[in-house]
Design an enzyme around this catalytic site. Sequence first.
Site, PDB file in Angstrom:
ATOM      1  N   SER A   1      61.836 -47.471 -48.828  1.00 12.00           N
ATOM      2  CA  SER A   1      63.261 -47.190 -49.004  1.00 12.00           C
ATOM      3  C   SER A   1      63.634 -47.573 -50.423  1.00 12.00           C
ATOM      4  CB  SER A   1      64.078 -48.026 -48.008  1.00 12.00           C
ATOM      5  OG  SER A   1      65.463 -48.001 -48.314  1.00 12.00           O
TER       6      SER A   1
ATOM      7  N   TYR B   1      67.081 -56.381 -44.182  1.00 13.13           N
ATOM      8  CA  TYR B   1      66.377 -55.112 -44.363  1.00 13.13           C
ATOM      9  C   TYR B   1      65.722 -55.025 -45.736  1.00 13.13           C
ATOM     10  CZ  TYR B   1      65.557 -50.067 -44.466  1.00 13.13           C
ATOM     11  OH  TYR B   1      64.978 -48.816 -44.572  1.00 13.13           O
TER      12      TYR B   1
END
Length: 250
Positions: A137, A150
């Site tokens: 990501s 995250y």
Amino acid sequence: MTSALASADRVAVVTGASSGIGAATARVLAAQGFHVVVGARRLDRLTALADEIGGTALSLDVTEDASVAAFTDAVPRCDILINNAGGAKGLAPVADADLEHWRWMWETNVLGTLRVTKALLPKLIASGDGLIVTVTSIAALETYDNGAGYTSAKHAQAALHRTLRPELLGKPVRLTEICPGMVETEFSLVRFDGDQDRSDAVYSGLTPMIADDIAEVIGFVASRPPHVNIDLIEIKPRDQASARRNIKTG
């Protein structure tokens, strides 16, 4: 093991393939001629996908050692591994961190990637032209407020993947990291415990990418010749400049 899988010349393994980027990538690789083994926990969705693309569906929970062992033992060869299983839970500042959310994110994104990669690495090497694609990501490249659980997991997942690159020099395995920005999938629905309105609000007012956009890029990577290694691809929608900035946040 199906006879089609046992006799396949080229096998691609896709984790987290029951929806989103994983499912879209499985379709792209199948169209390129790979026999695609799709793994995830939702076996009903996997079976429908495997029937559609002529692949093989196998139950997989990347957070469980026994599940990973059973899954990888059932794969006779592996030419491409797509580490796509992952996700986020919650959106809270560090001061209010939910430790269970953090454990889930680290188990799924980091240790899940480690379990599957470690188990399939001998088969990737034995293929003579292996490829590992890890979907991280833009959260593996930067941080943002309320996202430490995250972003820390994605940074660690990326460190694992990037460490393999020099460790495997001289071996017939290529490694590519894909760092997507905003992609409208079930990602936010999982992050917000099924709250559809909150999930929809993430993407309202802008045009995010869709799973097919990322899958097409992975298909391009998979089609490169053996001597070409695409190390990292960062890809965002036009409406997003960074994890912190998009056309809504300014």
